[in-house]
Write an enzyme that holds these catalytic residues in place. Structure first.
Site, PDB file in Angstrom:
ATOM      1  N   ARG A  46       0.838  -1.210   0.000  1.00 40.21           N
ATOM      2  CA  ARG A  46       0.000   0.000   0.000  1.00 40.21           C
ATOM      3  C   ARG A  46       0.872   1.259   0.000  1.00 40.21           C
ATOM      4  O   ARG A  46       0.587   2.260  -0.648  1.00 40.21           O
ATOM      5  CB  ARG A  46      -0.953  -0.021   1.212  1.00 40.21           C
ATOM      6  N   TYR A  98     -17.034  17.362 -14.406  1.00 37.98           N
ATOM      7  CA  TYR A  98     -17.504  15.980 -14.433  1.00 37.98           C
ATOM      8  C   TYR A  98     -18.517  15.761 -13.283  1.00 37.98           C
ATOM      9  O   TYR A  98     -18.270  16.194 -12.152  1.00 37.98           O
ATOM     10  CB  TYR A  98     -16.312  15.024 -14.314  1.00 37.98           C
ATOM     11  N   ASP A 169      -8.050  19.237 -13.868  1.00 37.04           N
ATOM     12  CA  ASP A 169      -8.379  17.875 -14.289  1.00 37.04           C
ATOM     13  C   ASP A 169      -8.108  17.814 -15.788  1.00 37.04           C
ATOM     14  O   ASP A 169      -8.855  18.391 -16.588  1.00 37.04           O
ATOM     15  CB  ASP A 169      -9.852  17.570 -13.968  1.00 37.04           C
ATOM     16  N   LYS A 194      -9.323   6.861 -18.876  1.00 39.04           N
ATOM     17  CA  LYS A 194      -9.685   7.373 -20.202  1.00 39.04           C
ATOM     18  C   LYS A 194      -8.514   7.225 -21.187  1.00 39.04           C
ATOM     19  O   LYS A 194      -8.190   6.124 -21.568  1.00 39.04           O
ATOM     20  CB  LYS A 194     -10.162   8.820 -20.045  1.00 39.04           C
TER      21      LYS A 194
END
Ligand SMILES: Cc1ncc(COP(=O)(O)O)c(C=O)c1O
Length: 377
Positions: A46, A98, A169, A194
């Protein structure tokens, strides 16, 4: 070195022991410690995983950034960025943001002691009249779904003068088309699901930045919130990045042809794309390498959007964007359903608006598909 070379080679380092020319996938969740009190770079996956670190270095190289972090989704990267603020801070978001980011602000900010305002045009925002508690700006340019362009350089100067952190973004552009850090922004976030993934098969996010203090905090948050990208996805994402430039060149060329086709079509009322308005085109050309491969449009009154969607054969009706296959989506009921009807109206997201994400198929086939569906609509 140029982008396409960096996208293939990254920092040039791969697994030394076996001489692999691609990254090795390190699946271990924990690592042997040499001795009590002695530590090495990898302790627990992690906090640090060699495959993820290789991807993060690669992301930093293509962005020209000092630091990059890979997350389990774009929203995980955005969540981490919002955790850099403190209770009492106000964040400005563009009104065409978004829907998932808007949902975060509208549903979670209050519990974190944060507040937000929506801004319709950052190019004309009067910084002298901002409330004193504004500490952040979160921007998408071109915006989603209306492809409005904001001058990042100008906004970054104003934000810096006001001690406001600017987060961009950059999902719609990728580092290949636009590098917001070079234009003065403080933090860049991505839905790597994306264009970086490009094949609709990896859910991932990224956050890149240059500031050392914020980078240390992001590392702490990534380990503490427990939202990093897993090793298999890290490997696959790095592989996808190698073809980013080739894919995007084709996608942008296809998108430009679709825009010309739709603008000339009698059944189309309006097309939204960053090259259409003269001023937006000027700004976009000054700050990026291309106009991207997402566009939106509205059918003429009396046409039926549902029929149009039904009759498409190549464009799948699905949310998301940036992949090799072309998609059509209906923002009002899909990506932006978290906006109230009133907010959507205010932001210009009409019920008849359709968004296309253009893939790498043959352009003749794409135009034929659109022509058939437009005829049916
Ligand atoms: C512009 C933009 N930012 C962020 C996100 C969220 O990313 P993810 O779906 O990878 O969590 C999306 C997803 O559609 C997006 O389009």
């Amino acid at each position: 070195m140029k982008f396409s070379t960096l996208a293939i080679h990254g920092d040039g380092k791969t697994e030394e022991r076996a001489g692999d020319i691609v990254q090795a996938v390190h699946l271990a969740t924990t690592y042997k410690q040499p001795k009590l009190g002695e530590f090495q770079e990898n302790v627990y996956t992690r906090g640090s995983n060699p495959t993820r670190l290789a991807l993060e270095k690669h992301l930093a190289v293509i962005e020209g950034a000092r630091y990059a972090f890979a997350f389990s989704s774009g929203m995980a990267a955005i969540d981490t960025a919002f955790h850099l603020f403190k209770s009492g801070d106000r964040i400005l978001l563009n009104d065409n943001v978004y829907g998932g980011t808007f949902r975060y602000a509208s549903k979670l900010f209050a519990g974190m002691g944060l507040s937000y305002d929506l801004v319709d045009d950052f190019n004309t925002l009067d910084f002298d009249r901002l409330p004193g508690d504004v500490r952040g700006i979160f921007l998408e340019t071109p915006s989603n779904p209306l492809l409005k362009v904001t001058d990042i350089r100008r906004l970054a100067e104003k934000a810096r003068a006001g001690n406001i952190t600017l987060i961009v973004d950059n999902t719609f552009m990728s580092a290949y088309l636009q590098k917001p850090l070079d234009l003065g922004s403080d933090i860049v976030v991505y839905s790597a699901t994306k264009y970086y993934s490009g094949h609709s098969d990896i859910l991932a996010g990224a956050l890149v930045l240059n500031d050392e203090e914020n980078a240390a905090r992001v590392k702490l948050l990534q380990n503490t919130l427990g939202n990093p990208l897993g090793p298999q996805d890290s490997y696959q994402l790095e592989r996808s990045i190698k073809t980013l430039a080739v894919r995007m060149d084709r996608q942008c060329a296809n998108a430009a042809a679709v825009v010309d086709f739709l603008r000339a079509h009698p059944k189309v009322k309006r097309v939204f794309y960053p090259s259409i308005d003269d001023e937006e085109r000027r700004v976009q050309e000054a700050q990026s390498r291309g106009f991207g491969a997402v566009l939106s449009f509205i059918l003429r009154d009396g046409c039926d959007p549902a029929r149009f969607i039904d009759d498409l054969l190549l464009f799948d009706f699905a949310v998301s964007l940036g992949s090799v296959e072309s998609l059509v989506c209906h923002p009002a009921s899909q990506t932006h359903e978290s906006f109230s009807a009133e907010l959507r109206k205010k932001a210009g997201i009409e019920d008849g608006l359709l968004r296309l994400s253009i893939g790498i198929e043959d352009i003749g086939d794409l135009l034929e598909d659109l022509e058939r569906a437009l005829k049916a609509a």
